[in-house]
Write an enzyme that holds these catalytic residues in place. Structure first.
Site: not given
Length: 258
Positions: A160, A70, A147, A164
């Site tokens: 998200y 993890d 991204s 990013k």
């Protein structure tokens, strides 16, 4: 061994040791295979079982080991680096690729969900670098997966996009801090890429895959990317061909941001 892209020499990472997080599927899997095809010994780390990827690499004549971990855990990140050094004697390349996405707005995402996205997408990069940098005694290359949504906003993906963007700017700070040690740090910033995560986005939004994929193809090149195409860009950042690049955000998105 077999080369997934058919475009490289087979020697780009000869005698190098690489760690790939999130290596059991998608971009991570394609990159682990390509790194091995280019001569690297690869540590394939993932919360899921990466044994199949390792078997593919070994069957093609490469060297690899799977580590179930993890990457939001400090102990697990240290263990990944320790295994790389103890198994192969060095560490030269780190690809921080593990990540998750929750398609939620600020009104929909819970605080616990927000924290989980930040832990996997941002904390993991810090932790892996914390342990990898001292192990890169011969210098090295770190590549972080950002991204297109780390460079501009997107709908229904607040955590998200925020995570990013953090990765992209953390990459720049890392590049400044560790250049004197001979360590380059860059980010690769894909557009929509046909991976299990992209299919999961369609499920989260309750959209049919065919319609979702068609929307993902709405860019100048008229299609979503493949994991192998992103892997080729990561290989470029990992090898000597990018020797004068650090702190860069390389966009690989079929012209989407353009």
């Amino acid at each position: 061994m077999n080369n997934p892209t058919g475009t490289t020499s087979g020697t780009t990472l000869r005698n190098k040791v690489a760690v790939v997080t999130g290596g059991a599927s998608g971009i991570g899997r394609a990159t682990a295979r390509l790194f091995a095809a280019e001569g690297a010994a690869v540590v394939v780390a993932d919360l899921a079982d990466a044994g199949e990827v390792v078997r593919e690499i070994e069957a093609a004549g490469g060297r690899a080991v799977a580590v179930r971990a993890d990457v939001s855990s400090e102990t697990d990140c240290e263990r990944i680096v320790t295994i790389a050094v103890e198994t192969y004697g060095a560490l030269h390349v780190l690809f921080n690729n593990a990540g998750i996405i929750l398609r939620r707005t600020a009104l929909e995402i819970s605080a616990d969900e927000w924290d989980r996205v930040m832990a996997v997408n941002v904390r993991s990069v810090y932790l892996m670098c914390r342990f990898a940098v001292p192990a890169m005694t011969e210098g090295g290359s770190i590549i972080n997966t950002g991204s297109g949504w780390g460079l501009k906003g997107g709908a229904n993906a607040l955590s998200y996009c925020a995570s990013k963007a953090a990765v992209v700017n953390m990459t720049r700070a890392l590049a400044i801090d560790h250049a004197a040690a001979g360590i380059r740090v860059n980010s690769v910033n894909p557009g929509d890429t046909v991976t299990p995560m992209l299919r999961d986005e369609a499920r989260q939004l309750q959209e049919e895959w065919a319609a979702f994929e068609k929307d993902a193809a709405d860019r100048p090149m008229g299609r979503a990317g493949s994991p192998e195409e992103i892997a080729a860009a990561v290989l470029f950042l990992a090898g000597d061909a990018s020797s004068y690049m650090t702190g860069s955000a390389l966009v690989v998105d079929g012209g989407g941001l353009a």
